[in-house]
Design a protein around this motif. Structure first.
Motif, short mmCIF file in Angstrom:
data_model
loop_
_atom_site.label_atom_id
_atom_site.label_comp_id
_atom_site.label_asym_id
_atom_site.label_seq_id
_atom_site.Cartn_x
_atom_site.Cartn_y
_atom_site.Cartn_z
N LEU A 40 19.92 26.58 0.94
CA LEU A 40 20.54 26.36 1.97
C LEU A 40 19.78 25.37 2.93
N GLU A 41 20.72 24.31 3.43
CA GLU A 41 20.08 23.35 4.19
C GLU A 41 20.72 23.24 5.51
N GLN A 42 20.14 23.12 6.51
CA GLN A 42 20.76 23.59 8.02
C GLN A 42 21.61 22.27 8.33
N SER A 43 21.45 21.03 7.81
CA SER A 43 22.07 19.75 8.17
C SER A 43 22.50 19.37 6.91
N ASP A 44 22.52 18.01 6.66
CA ASP A 44 22.95 17.52 5.40
C ASP A 44 21.82 17.37 4.40
N LYS A 47 18.70 14.92 5.42
CA LYS A 47 18.82 14.34 6.76
C LYS A 47 17.33 14.51 7.24
N GLY A 48 16.45 15.17 6.68
CA GLY A 48 14.93 15.16 7.09
C GLY A 48 14.46 14.02 6.53
N THR A 49 13.07 14.11 6.27
CA THR A 49 12.21 13.00 5.79
C THR A 49 12.65 12.32 4.52
N SER A 50 13.50 13.12 3.73
CA SER A 50 13.78 12.54 2.36
C SER A 50 14.57 11.51 2.13
N THR A 54 9.56 5.28 2.40
CA THR A 54 9.26 3.92 2.03
C THR A 54 10.26 3.31 0.80
N LYS A 55 10.55 4.26 0.12
CA LYS A 55 11.34 4.46 -1.13
C LYS A 55 10.50 4.04 -2.29
N LEU A 56 9.16 4.31 -2.43
CA LEU A 56 8.32 4.07 -3.42
C LEU A 56 8.06 4.88 -4.30
N ALA A 57 8.16 4.81 -5.57
CA ALA A 57 7.76 6.06 -6.54
C ALA A 57 6.42 5.44 -6.96
N GLU A 183 22.39 27.04 8.36
CA GLU A 183 20.92 27.22 8.67
C GLU A 183 20.56 28.51 8.59
N VAL A 184 19.14 28.68 7.94
CA VAL A 184 18.67 30.00 7.73
C VAL A 184 18.00 30.28 9.38
N THR A 185 18.64 31.30 9.84
CA THR A 185 18.14 31.62 11.24
C THR A 185 17.14 32.68 11.34
N ALA A 219 10.98 25.42 2.06
CA ALA A 219 10.83 23.80 1.73
C ALA A 219 11.42 23.31 3.03
N THR A 220 11.04 23.52 4.09
CA THR A 220 11.56 22.91 5.53
C THR A 220 10.67 21.72 5.83
N GLY A 221 9.71 21.15 5.10
CA GLY A 221 9.11 19.98 5.46
C GLY A 221 8.20 20.44 6.80
N GLY A 329 10.59 8.37 10.32
CA GLY A 329 10.85 9.74 9.38
C GLY A 329 9.35 10.48 9.78
N ILE A 330 9.39 11.73 9.63
CA ILE A 330 8.16 12.74 9.76
C ILE A 330 7.40 13.30 8.48
N ARG A 331 6.23 12.97 8.52
CA ARG A 331 5.30 13.23 7.12
C ARG A 331 5.07 14.80 7.36
C1 LIG Z 1 7.36 7.30 6.82
C2 LIG Z 1 7.33 7.74 5.63
C3 LIG Z 1 7.25 7.04 4.38
C4 LIG Z 1 7.17 7.66 3.07
N1 LIG Z 1 7.24 7.11 1.87
C5 LIG Z 1 7.05 7.71 0.84
C6 LIG Z 1 7.27 6.94 -0.45
O1 LIG Z 1 7.33 5.65 -0.42
N2 LIG Z 1 6.91 7.36 -1.46
C7 LIG Z 1 6.77 8.72 -1.45
O2 LIG Z 1 6.59 9.34 -2.76
N3 LIG Z 1 6.75 9.53 -0.47
C8 LIG Z 1 6.99 8.93 0.72
N4 LIG Z 1 7.01 9.77 1.80
C9 LIG Z 1 6.75 11.18 1.79
C10 LIG Z 1 8.14 11.61 1.34
O3 LIG Z 1 9.18 11.40 1.91
C11 LIG Z 1 8.13 13.30 1.80
O4 LIG Z 1 6.88 13.94 1.15
C12 LIG Z 1 9.46 13.99 1.65
O5 LIG Z 1 10.45 13.45 1.48
C13 LIG Z 1 9.28 15.54 2.10
O6 LIG Z 1 10.36 16.11 1.56
P1 LIG Z 1 10.53 17.67 1.92
O7 LIG Z 1 11.90 18.15 1.10
O8 LIG Z 1 9.15 18.64 2.06
O9 LIG Z 1 11.09 17.31 3.69
P2 LIG Z 1 12.60 17.14 4.31
O10 LIG Z 1 13.03 15.96 3.56
O11 LIG Z 1 12.14 16.80 5.72
O12 LIG Z 1 13.44 18.43 4.08
C14 LIG Z 1 13.39 19.59 4.75
C15 LIG Z 1 14.62 19.97 5.02
O13 LIG Z 1 14.80 21.48 5.59
C16 LIG Z 1 15.61 21.47 6.22
N5 LIG Z 1 15.41 22.71 7.33
C17 LIG Z 1 14.59 22.76 8.21
N6 LIG Z 1 14.77 23.98 8.89
C18 LIG Z 1 15.59 24.61 8.24
C19 LIG Z 1 16.45 25.87 8.49
N7 LIG Z 1 15.93 26.91 9.22
N8 LIG Z 1 17.41 26.35 7.58
C20 LIG Z 1 18.05 25.48 6.54
N9 LIG Z 1 17.42 24.12 6.52
C21 LIG Z 1 16.19 23.97 7.27
C22 LIG Z 1 15.68 20.20 7.17
O14 LIG Z 1 17.25 19.89 7.79
C23 LIG Z 1 15.26 19.12 6.32
O15 LIG Z 1 16.36 18.61 5.62
C24 LIG Z 1 6.97 9.05 3.02
C25 LIG Z 1 7.20 9.99 4.35
C26 LIG Z 1 7.28 9.21 5.57
C27 LIG Z 1 7.50 10.04 6.83
#
Ligand SMILES: Cc1cc2nc3c(=O)[nH]c(=O)nc-3n(C[C@H](O)[C@H](O)[C@H](O)COP(=O)(O)OP(=O)(O)OC[C@H]3O[C@@H](n4cnc5c(N)ncnc54)[C@H](O)[C@@H]3O)c2cc1C
Length: 516
Positions: A40-44, A47-50, A54-57, A183-185, A219-221, A329-331
């Motif tokens: 379950l994803e609260q937005s798209d 939408k978060g950090t992913s 920088t789009k580098l593997a 959204e997971v509430t 896995a909400t980053g 974006g937020i790490r």
């Molecule tokens: C500026 C920047 C540059 C980067 N560059 C690189 C790079 O070049 N190469 C690389 O390998 N890595 C890179 N990274 C790291 C990488 O982007 C992240 O580690 C990764 O995208 C994190 O993914 P995630 O799924 O953990 O978080 P997210 O993508 O943020 O996903 C978490 C999701 O949880 C959802 N969520 C939150 N709460 C709820 C809820 N209650 N119910 C349902 N859904 C919920 C949010 O909406 C969100 O979509 C970079 C990071 C940043 C910030």
């Protein structure tokens, strides 16, 4: 997807909360092992950090300098597997470290050779030292004052949101059920206090429901602590959010097919200037922030820092007026004791199990999502006492797999789906029409996104199914009315919904436009 949820008779093996690279990776891993997975994803999705990386593997040259050889080797292996399993979405790119001091060529030359060797059989191109002339052949728009030469190495580049959408399709094909805009509430617990399900709310209808699970994976980053607090109000926070921004310019600033890697900026970080979808992407920063938001905003100091640093290396120094898009974006970095700044925090992933049995997976990188998912599902299966099943994602192709996708031109990122989109384009002349002169997207892609890629809003299409908003925010704003018309006919929107969709997109897009 809703039918699958409503018709689901028992507890899911796993419920994954969060549809970024980490969560969708876990869904692919769990489903491909044969577990019954709901995400379950609260937005798209993305939408978060992913969608904001920088789009580098990459293995991370920077971590090599920090002496974290294990992390680099693991990421280099994952980089290789990603190229192998998604060749339509990942490509090998030459990175040049320009040298201005006598010691830089041997120093970086040696380090980058080690980086290449650590990849072993998963290696990309051969790194080597370049003469001044060779450096300028790779980077014709590099500043020449004081330039002595350079060092070239190779890493992977990809389109993050596009890869994620193809991963969602892969997870679905493996049997997972995935929904965006839910959204997971809250979390529900059994009599012993163990998490046994989630309360969720459909953002489109407002309908609430409960889904039971043998294990719930957080896995909400950057939002991880918010969900942990729902299970245990006294939980100690584990995330230190840190923001990074990018600026996008047209391709005249970085001509040629290579990227620039600046190993030491004035704030002690690395900066990349990369050719991406016919544009120049420059970033990033590392700024601690108080709390995560879904639509983070670039700070003035971050914008000025990137403009100033890029101006030190590019023959034509970019100005604010040249910025086509700015995004932040937020790490989701994991807290460590005794570390003064976020740039020094580990990029390793962490799997944390709270006393309630909620599993949180955080940290890591886009590049290592597959390995993170493997570790997480191993632990989740043990905790939930599921029958043991081996991970099968090492050689699992990502949806759209195609080893010569370049043949599809502007549709290459769709991989084998490009053939279907071409067929759609042939069904009506207007479907092949471009949506904007500055970008390669055509009308058929909008219908495709709504029908096959779960796009639900104008923003989904312009930010993550296409990358219009990230490449050129003003062009994306100009495209929005036509996209809204096409979405309205696909999803049956009335005039009021169409108007609300446009207004919502304009509000988000205003954050990506840089005003003089
Ligand atoms: C500026 C920047 C540059 C980067 N560059 C690189 C790079 O070049 N190469 C690389 O390998 N890595 C890179 N990274 C790291 C990488 O982007 C992240 O580690 C990764 O995208 C994190 O993914 P995630 O799924 O953990 O978080 P997210 O993508 O943020 O996903 C978490 C999701 O949880 C959802 N969520 C939150 N709460 C709820 C809820 N209650 N119910 C349902 N859904 C919920 C949010 O909406 C969100 O979509 C970079 C990071 C940043 C910030």
């Amino acid at each position: 997807m809703w039918n699958r949820i409503e018709g689901h008779p028992k507890a899911w093996d796993m419920i994954v909360v969060g549809g970024g690279a980490t969560g969708v990776g876990v869904a692919i891993d769990g489903a491909s092992r044969g577990y019954d997975v709901l995400l379950l994803e609260q937005s798209d999705f993305g939408k978060g950090t992913s969608s904001r990386s920088t789009k580098l593997a990459h293995g991370g040259v920077r971590y090599l300098e920090q002496g974290n050889i294990g992390l680099v080797m693991e990421a280099l292996k994952e980089r290789g597997l990603l190229l192998q399993n998604a060749p339509h979405l990942v490509r090998d790119l030459a990175f040049i470290v320009p040298n201005y001091d006598w010691w830089e060529a041997p120093f970086y030359g040696l380090g980058l050779k080690l980086y290449q060797l650590l990849a072993g059989k998963y290696g990309f191109g051969t790194s080597r030292i370049l003469s001044r002339e060779e450096t300028l052949e790779h980077l014709p728009t590099l500043k020449t004052d004081g330039l002595r030469g350079g060092a070239v190495y190779y890493d992977g580049q990809f389109d993050d949101a596009r890869l994620l959408i193809h991963m969602v399709a892969t997870a679905f094909e493996q049997g997972a059920t995935l929904l965006n805009y839910v959204e997971v509430t809250g979390l529900t617990k059994d009599a012993q206090g163990f998490v046994d399900g989630v309360n969720a709310r459909d953002a489109e209808t407002g309908n609430a429901f409960r889904a039971a699970a043998k294990v719930v994976i957080n896995a909400t980053g950057a939002f991880s602590d918010l969900l942990r607090l729902k299970a245990e109000p006294a939980a100690t926070p584990m995330i230190v959010p840190s923001q990074g921004i990018h600026l996008v310019f047209d391709s005249s600033f970085l001509q040629g097919q290579s990227a620039i890697m600046v190993p030491h900026t004035s704030d002690g970080r690395v900066l990349f200037a990369i050719p991406w979808h016919g544009h120049t992407l420059v970033g990033t920063t590392d700024t601690p922030i108080a709390a995560a938001t879904l639509e983070p905003i670039a700070m003035e100091e971050e914008i000025e820092f990137i403009l100033a640093t890029a101006g030190q290396y590019l023959a034509k120094a970019p100005t604010r007026d040249d910025v086509l898009s700015v995004f932040a974006g937020i790490r989701p970095l994991v807290r460590a004791t005794g570390v003064a700044n976020t740039a020094a925090l580990s990029r390793d992933h962490v799997i944390h199990i709270d006393r309630s049995g909620l599993i949180t997976i955080s940290g890591g990188k886009w590049t290592t999502y597959r390995r993170m998912a493997e570790d997480c599902v191993d632990q989740a299966a043990t905790l939930a006492q599921l029958p043991e099943k081996p991970c099968v994602t090492h050689h699992l192709h990502i949806h759209g797999y195609h080893d010569a996708a370049n043949l599809f031109g502007a549709l290459a990122v769709y991989g084998s789906d490009a053939l279907q989109i071409r067929k759609v384009m042939e069904t009506g002349a207007q479907l092949a029409e471009p949506l904007h002169v500055a970008l390669p997207y055509v009308k058929a892609e909008v219908g495709w996104a709504a029908r096959h890629e779960m796009a639900r809003s104008v923003e989904d299409v312009l930010a993550r199914r296409t990358r219009a908003l990230f490449l050129n925010a003003r062009a994306a704003l100009a495209m929005a009315p036509a996209v809204a018309d096409l979405m309205a006919s696909e999803l049956g929107w009335d005039e009021i919904t169409r108007g609300k969709q446009l207004a919502a997109f304009r509000e988000v897009a205003s954050n990506y436009v840089l005003h003089p």
